[in-house]
Write an enzyme that holds these catalytic residues in place. Sequence first.
Site, PDB file in Angstrom:
ATOM      1  N   GLU A  19      -8.324  30.616  49.189  1.00 51.06           N
ATOM      2  CA  GLU A  19      -9.777  30.479  49.046  1.00 51.06           C
ATOM      3  C   GLU A  19     -10.062  29.112  48.444  1.00 51.06           C
ATOM      4  O   GLU A  19      -9.420  28.708  47.478  1.00 51.06           O
ATOM      5  CB  GLU A  19     -10.325  31.576  48.121  1.00 51.06           C
ATOM      6  CG  GLU A  19     -11.825  31.474  47.928  1.00 51.06           C
ATOM      7  CD  GLU A  19     -12.347  32.379  46.827  1.00 51.06           C
ATOM      8  OE1 GLU A  19     -12.500  33.577  47.079  1.00 51.06           O
ATOM      9  OE2 GLU A  19     -12.598  31.867  45.712  1.00 51.06           O
ATOM     10  N   PRO A  22     -16.478  24.861  47.950  1.00 50.44           N
ATOM     11  CA  PRO A  22     -17.086  23.597  48.377  1.00 50.44           C
ATOM     12  C   PRO A  22     -17.151  22.633  47.192  1.00 50.44           C
ATOM     13  O   PRO A  22     -17.340  23.071  46.050  1.00 50.44           O
ATOM     14  CB  PRO A  22     -18.504  24.002  48.807  1.00 50.44           C
ATOM     15  CG  PRO A  22     -18.420  25.462  49.093  1.00 50.44           C
ATOM     16  CD  PRO A  22     -17.371  26.005  48.168  1.00 50.44           C
ATOM     17  N   PRO A  23     -16.991  21.319  47.437  1.00 48.69           N
ATOM     18  CA  PRO A  23     -17.091  20.378  46.315  1.00 48.69           C
ATOM     19  C   PRO A  23     -18.504  20.346  45.743  1.00 48.69           C
ATOM     20  O   PRO A  23     -19.456  20.718  46.437  1.00 48.69           O
ATOM     21  CB  PRO A  23     -16.734  19.028  46.947  1.00 48.69           C
ATOM     22  CG  PRO A  23     -16.894  19.206  48.417  1.00 48.69           C
ATOM     23  CD  PRO A  23     -16.771  20.660  48.723  1.00 48.69           C
ATOM     24  N   ASP A 127     -23.556  36.798  42.533  1.00 47.18           N
ATOM     25  CA  ASP A 127     -23.841  37.094  41.119  1.00 47.18           C
ATOM     26  C   ASP A 127     -25.277  36.735  40.770  1.00 47.18           C
ATOM     27  O   ASP A 127     -25.956  36.047  41.527  1.00 47.18           O
ATOM     28  CB  ASP A 127     -22.878  36.300  40.231  1.00 47.18           C
ATOM     29  CG  ASP A 127     -21.539  37.009  40.123  1.00 47.18           C
ATOM     30  OD1 ASP A 127     -21.541  38.249  40.053  1.00 47.18           O
ATOM     31  OD2 ASP A 127     -20.506  36.318  40.123  1.00 47.18           O
TER      32      ASP A 127
HETATM   33  P1  FAD Z   1     -21.814  45.056  45.803  1.00 50.09           P
HETATM   34  O1  FAD Z   1     -20.776  45.669  46.663  1.00 50.09           O
HETATM   35  O2  FAD Z   1     -23.214  45.056  46.289  1.00 50.09           O
HETATM   36  O3  FAD Z   1     -21.745  45.784  44.379  1.00 50.09           O
HETATM   37  C1  FAD Z   1     -22.473  45.275  43.272  1.00 50.09           C
HETATM   38  C2  FAD Z   1     -22.634  46.369  42.222  1.00 50.09           C
HETATM   39  O4  FAD Z   1     -23.571  47.343  42.681  1.00 50.09           O
HETATM   40  C3  FAD Z   1     -21.360  47.170  41.928  1.00 50.09           C
HETATM   41  O5  FAD Z   1     -21.388  47.519  40.572  1.00 50.09           O
HETATM   42  C4  FAD Z   1     -21.459  48.403  42.809  1.00 50.09           C
HETATM   43  O6  FAD Z   1     -20.770  49.500  42.265  1.00 50.09           O
HETATM   44  C5  FAD Z   1     -22.964  48.636  42.835  1.00 50.09           C
HETATM   45  N1  FAD Z   1     -23.473  49.116  44.123  1.00 50.09           N
HETATM   46  C6  FAD Z   1     -23.053  48.758  45.355  1.00 50.09           C
HETATM   47  N2  FAD Z   1     -23.817  49.343  46.298  1.00 50.09           N
HETATM   48  C7  FAD Z   1     -24.762  50.067  45.647  1.00 50.09           C
HETATM   49  C8  FAD Z   1     -25.859  50.862  46.059  1.00 50.09           C
HETATM   50  N3  FAD Z   1     -26.125  51.050  47.353  1.00 50.09           N
HETATM   51  N4  FAD Z   1     -26.637  51.461  45.092  1.00 50.09           N
HETATM   52  C9  FAD Z   1     -26.365  51.284  43.787  1.00 50.09           C
HETATM   53  N5  FAD Z   1     -25.327  50.525  43.330  1.00 50.09           N
HETATM   54  C10 FAD Z   1     -24.553  49.924  44.253  1.00 50.09           C
HETATM   55  N6  FAD Z   1     -19.847  35.355  44.611  1.00 50.09           N
HETATM   56  C11 FAD Z   1     -20.526  34.326  45.150  1.00 50.09           C
HETATM   57  O7  FAD Z   1     -21.664  34.041  44.732  1.00 50.09           O
HETATM   58  N7  FAD Z   1     -19.989  33.573  46.161  1.00 50.09           N
HETATM   59  C12 FAD Z   1     -18.764  33.834  46.674  1.00 50.09           C
HETATM   60  O8  FAD Z   1     -18.318  33.145  47.578  1.00 50.09           O
HETATM   61  C13 FAD Z   1     -18.013  34.934  46.142  1.00 50.09           C
HETATM   62  N8  FAD Z   1     -16.800  35.263  46.620  1.00 50.09           N
HETATM   63  C14 FAD Z   1     -16.139  36.377  46.142  1.00 50.09           C
HETATM   64  C15 FAD Z   1     -14.917  36.749  46.712  1.00 50.09           C
HETATM   65  C16 FAD Z   1     -14.232  37.870  46.242  1.00 50.09           C
HETATM   66  C17 FAD Z   1     -12.941  38.280  46.890  1.00 50.09           C
HETATM   67  C18 FAD Z   1     -14.765  38.629  45.163  1.00 50.09           C
HETATM   68  C19 FAD Z   1     -14.022  39.823  44.634  1.00 50.09           C
HETATM   69  C20 FAD Z   1     -15.975  38.255  44.594  1.00 50.09           C
HETATM   70  C21 FAD Z   1     -16.677  37.142  45.075  1.00 50.09           C
HETATM   71  N9  FAD Z   1     -17.910  36.750  44.546  1.00 50.09           N
HETATM   72  C22 FAD Z   1     -18.615  35.689  45.081  1.00 50.09           C
HETATM   73  C23 FAD Z   1     -18.487  37.459  43.395  1.00 50.09           C
HETATM   74  C24 FAD Z   1     -19.389  38.631  43.807  1.00 50.09           C
HETATM   75  O9  FAD Z   1     -20.524  38.137  44.483  1.00 50.09           O
HETATM   76  C25 FAD Z   1     -19.788  39.377  42.541  1.00 50.09           C
HETATM   77  O10 FAD Z   1     -18.679  40.054  42.007  1.00 50.09           O
HETATM   78  C26 FAD Z   1     -21.012  40.277  42.623  1.00 50.09           C
HETATM   79  O11 FAD Z   1     -21.408  40.603  41.285  1.00 50.09           O
HETATM   80  C27 FAD Z   1     -20.791  41.587  43.364  1.00 50.09           C
HETATM   81  O12 FAD Z   1     -20.611  41.376  44.694  1.00 50.09           O
HETATM   82  P2  FAD Z   1     -20.198  42.593  45.669  1.00 50.09           P
HETATM   83  O13 FAD Z   1     -20.243  42.079  47.031  1.00 50.09           O
HETATM   84  O14 FAD Z   1     -18.975  43.247  45.191  1.00 50.09           O
HETATM   85  O15 FAD Z   1     -21.458  43.565  45.423  1.00 50.09           O
END
Ligand code: FAD
Length: 318
Positions: A19, A22-23, A127
Amino acid sequence: MKVTEYFEKAQGKTLISYEVLPPLKGGGMQAIFDTLDPLMEFKPPFVDVTYHREEFIYNIRPSGYYEKTAIRKRPGTVGICASIMHRYGVDAVPHLICGGFTKEDTENALIDLNFLNINNVLALRGDARKFDGKFIPEPDGHKYALDLVKQIKEMNQGKYLDTNIENGEKMDFCIGVAGYPEKHFEAPNMSSDLAFAKAKVDAGADYIVTQMFFDNQKYFEFVEECRKMGINVPIVPGLKPITKAYQLKSLPRLFYLDLPDELVGALEKAGSREAIREVGIEWCTTQSRELKARGVPCLHYYTMGDSETIRRVVEEVF
Ligand code: FAD
């Protein structure tokens, strides 16, 4: 090719992927090439490129008032993906987030990716912005990654937001989503988090990539719990070697993870910068070897711009 097709073709052999970020705005593509060039001989079939939402900065105006301005510190995910595919002949996986995107923006982003022949995406919520305190979607945007997965799946069926579009081109995206061996920090408990992970898979996610972890047992237990719940897609472990003393505090704070006592003890004892880095490399190498021996589909390394360290680990393992 799709990420899951690579896993199928590998027939149980563990693959490797990276992974990159971007800069910062003002930086050039060379920074990405400098990170990837030393790592490509290990033949990753795909490279992920993260996506970064805008943040707010406050500028003081001559009147003394503060002006709130939105800036994107790390733009360029899609362009970087196209560039990586062109230079290395591998697939690129852009991260697509809900934050800052309306459904229309998402649709347009997917159209761009499709036109560029990019047919893998990692669908994430993103986030909260620093000043927001909690995640705030766009008024017409998605609140959860689950809804983003559903929209991508609809486009795979040729369904666009504008229902007047008939026989729209069907996309063919392979969809990855995030998983958390130590639970997502907002989830009240593990079973709630797993239920939402299952909902993403039921909605069409093809594989899961985990948040980094430093105790393989947590990953094995996570996979076991996922399987018990009927989540049967590949679960790719995400790994990062610790290289600096401050990461003992910053990684748990930023990623809500636990560092094992043995690792903390070894890092505290190490003393010099070089010794700390060696401990981190050795730990990550041991983690990687065990995961590979257990037949994980892929080892996914968070490079964070540090190719030298990742290379040391990968050389030992592959
Ligand atoms: P979700 O799956 O939507 O979950 C978020 C929270 O809501 C969880 O606590 C879940 O239990 C809860 N939840 C999910 N669905 C529901 C629902 N329907 N109703 C109620 N609660 C629900 N962030 C970036 O900004 N850019 C990136 O490029 C990036 N890359 C990442 C790559 C990886 C491999 C990982 C693990 C994380 C990455 N992140 C990135 C961080 C990620 O965006 C954060 O961890 C964010 O807080 C949660 O994203 P998620 O897609 O897991 O969210």
